[in-house]
Design a protein around this motif. Structure first.
Motif, mmCIF file in Angstrom:
data_model
loop_
_atom_site.group_PDB
_atom_site.id
_atom_site.type_symbol
_atom_site.label_atom_id
_atom_site.label_comp_id
_atom_site.label_asym_id
_atom_site.label_seq_id
_atom_site.Cartn_x
_atom_site.Cartn_y
_atom_site.Cartn_z
ATOM 1 N N THR A 52 15.014 -27.080 -39.310
ATOM 2 C CA THR A 52 14.015 -27.577 -38.137
ATOM 3 C C THR A 52 12.918 -26.777 -38.088
ATOM 4 O OG1 THR A 52 16.020 -28.413 -37.027
ATOM 5 C CG2 THR A 52 14.133 -27.946 -35.761
ATOM 6 N N SER A 53 13.000 -25.540 -38.204
ATOM 7 C CA SER A 53 11.755 -24.654 -38.070
ATOM 8 C C SER A 53 10.983 -25.110 -39.365
ATOM 9 C CB SER A 53 12.129 -23.142 -38.206
ATOM 10 O OG SER A 53 12.931 -23.015 -37.010
ATOM 11 N N TRP A 54 11.363 -25.079 -40.568
ATOM 12 C CA TRP A 54 10.786 -25.488 -41.652
ATOM 13 C C TRP A 54 9.977 -26.793 -41.502
ATOM 14 C CZ3 TRP A 54 10.372 -29.310 -45.126
ATOM 15 C CH2 TRP A 54 9.759 -29.046 -46.561
ATOM 16 N N CYS A 55 10.787 -27.781 -40.974
ATOM 17 C CA CYS A 55 10.049 -28.949 -40.929
ATOM 18 C C CYS A 55 8.892 -28.843 -39.720
ATOM 19 C CB CYS A 55 11.077 -30.216 -40.329
ATOM 20 S SG CYS A 55 12.336 -30.570 -41.406
ATOM 21 N N PRO A 67 15.057 -38.279 -47.626
ATOM 22 C CA PRO A 67 15.457 -37.357 -48.887
ATOM 23 C C PRO A 67 14.241 -36.507 -49.142
ATOM 24 C CG PRO A 67 16.420 -39.579 -48.853
ATOM 25 C CD PRO A 67 15.301 -39.584 -47.681
ATOM 26 N N ALA A 68 12.924 -37.061 -49.221
ATOM 27 C CA ALA A 68 11.829 -36.214 -49.828
ATOM 28 C C ALA A 68 11.544 -35.029 -49.162
ATOM 29 C CB ALA A 68 10.670 -36.963 -49.913
ATOM 30 N N THR A 69 12.008 -35.016 -47.811
ATOM 31 C CA THR A 69 11.815 -33.823 -46.872
ATOM 32 C C THR A 69 12.893 -32.908 -47.307
ATOM 33 O OG1 THR A 69 10.619 -34.983 -45.456
ATOM 34 C CG2 THR A 69 11.643 -32.905 -44.482
ATOM 35 N N VAL A 70 14.207 -33.492 -47.341
ATOM 36 C CA VAL A 70 15.341 -32.480 -47.494
ATOM 37 C C VAL A 70 14.957 -31.801 -49.016
ATOM 38 C CG1 VAL A 70 17.773 -32.560 -47.872
ATOM 39 C CG2 VAL A 70 16.910 -33.876 -46.260
ATOM 40 N N ALA A 71 14.639 -32.574 -50.113
ATOM 41 C CA ALA A 71 14.165 -32.020 -51.473
ATOM 42 C C ALA A 71 13.447 -30.990 -51.276
ATOM 43 C CB ALA A 71 14.095 -33.394 -52.184
ATOM 44 N N ALA A 72 12.184 -31.184 -50.435
ATOM 45 C CA ALA A 72 11.272 -30.194 -50.492
ATOM 46 C C ALA A 72 11.852 -28.878 -49.791
ATOM 47 C CB ALA A 72 10.000 -30.882 -49.539
ATOM 48 N N PHE A 73 12.594 -29.274 -48.807
ATOM 49 C CA PHE A 73 13.226 -27.756 -48.221
ATOM 50 C C PHE A 73 14.125 -27.191 -49.131
ATOM 51 C CE2 PHE A 73 16.744 -26.085 -45.679
ATOM 52 C CZ PHE A 73 15.937 -25.128 -44.961
ATOM 53 N N MET A 74 14.853 -27.929 -49.895
ATOM 54 C CA MET A 74 15.897 -27.238 -50.617
ATOM 55 C C MET A 74 15.006 -26.794 -52.143
ATOM 56 S SD MET A 74 18.581 -30.557 -50.923
ATOM 57 C CE MET A 74 19.619 -29.607 -52.258
ATOM 58 N N ALA A 75 14.099 -27.384 -52.512
ATOM 59 C CA ALA A 75 13.073 -26.711 -53.336
ATOM 60 C C ALA A 75 12.629 -25.109 -52.594
ATOM 61 C CB ALA A 75 11.762 -27.629 -53.684
ATOM 62 N N GLN A 77 13.867 -23.275 -50.640
ATOM 63 C CA GLN A 77 15.042 -22.378 -50.540
ATOM 64 C C GLN A 77 15.081 -21.768 -51.707
ATOM 65 O OE1 GLN A 77 17.931 -24.976 -48.912
ATOM 66 N NE2 GLN A 77 18.268 -23.426 -47.252
ATOM 67 N N SER A 78 15.230 -22.495 -52.785
ATOM 68 C CA SER A 78 15.267 -22.170 -54.118
ATOM 69 C C SER A 78 14.271 -21.319 -54.407
ATOM 70 C CB SER A 78 15.289 -23.199 -55.131
ATOM 71 O OG SER A 78 15.523 -22.833 -56.536
ATOM 72 N N LEU A 79 12.935 -21.262 -54.242
ATOM 73 C CA LEU A 79 11.721 -20.679 -54.530
ATOM 74 C C LEU A 79 11.945 -19.174 -53.762
ATOM 75 C CD1 LEU A 79 8.838 -23.345 -54.539
ATOM 76 C CD2 LEU A 79 9.704 -21.899 -56.511
ATOM 77 N N ILE A 84 22.635 -21.118 -54.587
ATOM 78 C CA ILE A 84 23.073 -22.646 -54.815
ATOM 79 C C ILE A 84 24.261 -22.786 -53.572
ATOM 80 C CG2 ILE A 84 25.023 -22.286 -56.312
ATOM 81 C CD1 ILE A 84 22.565 -25.261 -56.361
ATOM 82 N N ALA A 85 24.942 -21.896 -53.314
ATOM 83 C CA ALA A 85 25.866 -22.105 -52.291
ATOM 84 C C ALA A 85 25.209 -22.195 -50.980
ATOM 85 C CB ALA A 85 26.705 -21.041 -51.988
ATOM 86 N N THR A 86 24.029 -21.657 -50.726
ATOM 87 C CA THR A 86 23.309 -21.588 -49.375
ATOM 88 C C THR A 86 22.575 -22.848 -49.247
ATOM 89 O OG1 THR A 86 23.012 -19.234 -49.182
ATOM 90 C CG2 THR A 86 21.383 -20.816 -47.967
ATOM 91 N N ILE A 87 22.313 -23.448 -50.551
ATOM 92 C CA ILE A 87 21.472 -24.740 -50.624
ATOM 93 C C ILE A 87 22.212 -25.751 -50.290
ATOM 94 C CG2 ILE A 87 20.004 -26.217 -51.964
ATOM 95 C CD1 ILE A 87 18.824 -23.506 -53.563
ATOM 96 N N ARG A 88 23.644 -25.765 -50.856
ATOM 97 C CA ARG A 88 24.482 -26.675 -50.562
ATOM 98 C C ARG A 88 24.984 -26.898 -49.094
ATOM 99 N NH1 ARG A 88 28.100 -25.969 -56.034
ATOM 100 N NH2 ARG A 88 27.000 -27.133 -57.488
ATOM 101 N N LEU A 89 25.114 -25.567 -48.595
ATOM 102 C CA LEU A 89 25.399 -25.646 -47.282
ATOM 103 C C LEU A 89 24.552 -26.227 -46.141
ATOM 104 C CD1 LEU A 89 27.185 -24.435 -44.817
ATOM 105 C CD2 LEU A 89 26.082 -22.284 -44.985
#
Length: 108
Positions: A52-55, A67-75, A77-79, A84-89
Motif C-alpha cells: 500500500t505504501s509503495w502504491c 496485475p501490472a502494478t503487482v508485477a512492478a511491486f514484485m520487481a 522488491q527484487s531490485l 523469493i519467499a518474501t516476494i511470494r508472501l
C-alpha cells in the motif's frame, strides 16, 4: 546506474493497519482475519502495508489493483534484494486481500 526508487519507511504492527481508511482498511483486516495463524496474519499485514505504501508513493491503486502494478511491486522488491519467499508472501497477501474483498486480481 543507481536505482533511486525508495520504499517509504513502513512501521510493522497492527497500529499501521489502523492508519488506512475505508475500503482498503476493511479489505486488509478481512484478509488478515482469514489467515490461519497469528504469524501469517502478521506477515500478511506487514506485506499489505508495504504494498500500500509503495502504491501510494507511485500513484497506483492498492485496492483494487491490477496485475501490472503487482508485477512492478514484485520487481521493485527484487531490485531491493528481497528473497523469493518474501516476494511470494507479498503476492499471497495481495491475492488474499483481493479475494476477501471480492476483487479479481486478473479478470482476463
Amino acid at each position: 546506474m543507481t536505482n533511486t526508487t525508495h520504499l517509504p519507511v513502513v512501521q510493522s504492527g497492527s497500529q499501521l493497519v489502523d492508519t488506512f481508511s475505508g475500503e482498503l482498511e476493511a479489505a486488509i483486516r478481512e484478509a488478515v482475519a482469514a489467515a490461519s495463524s497469528e504469524n501469517t496474519k502478521r506477515a500478511y499485514r506487514a506485506q499489505m502495508a508495504k504494498f500500500t505504501s509503495w502504491c501510494e508513493a507511485h500513484g497506483k491503486s492498492a485496492m483494487p489493483t491490477d496485475p501490472a502494478t503487482v508485477a512492478a511491486f514484485m520487481a521493485f522488491q527484487s531490485l531491493q534484494g528481497a528473497k523469493i519467499a518474501t516476494i511470494r508472501l507479498s503476492l499471497a497477501a495481495i491475492s488474499q486481500a483481493h479475494r476477501v474483498a471480492g476483487f479479481e486480481l486478473d479478470p482476463g
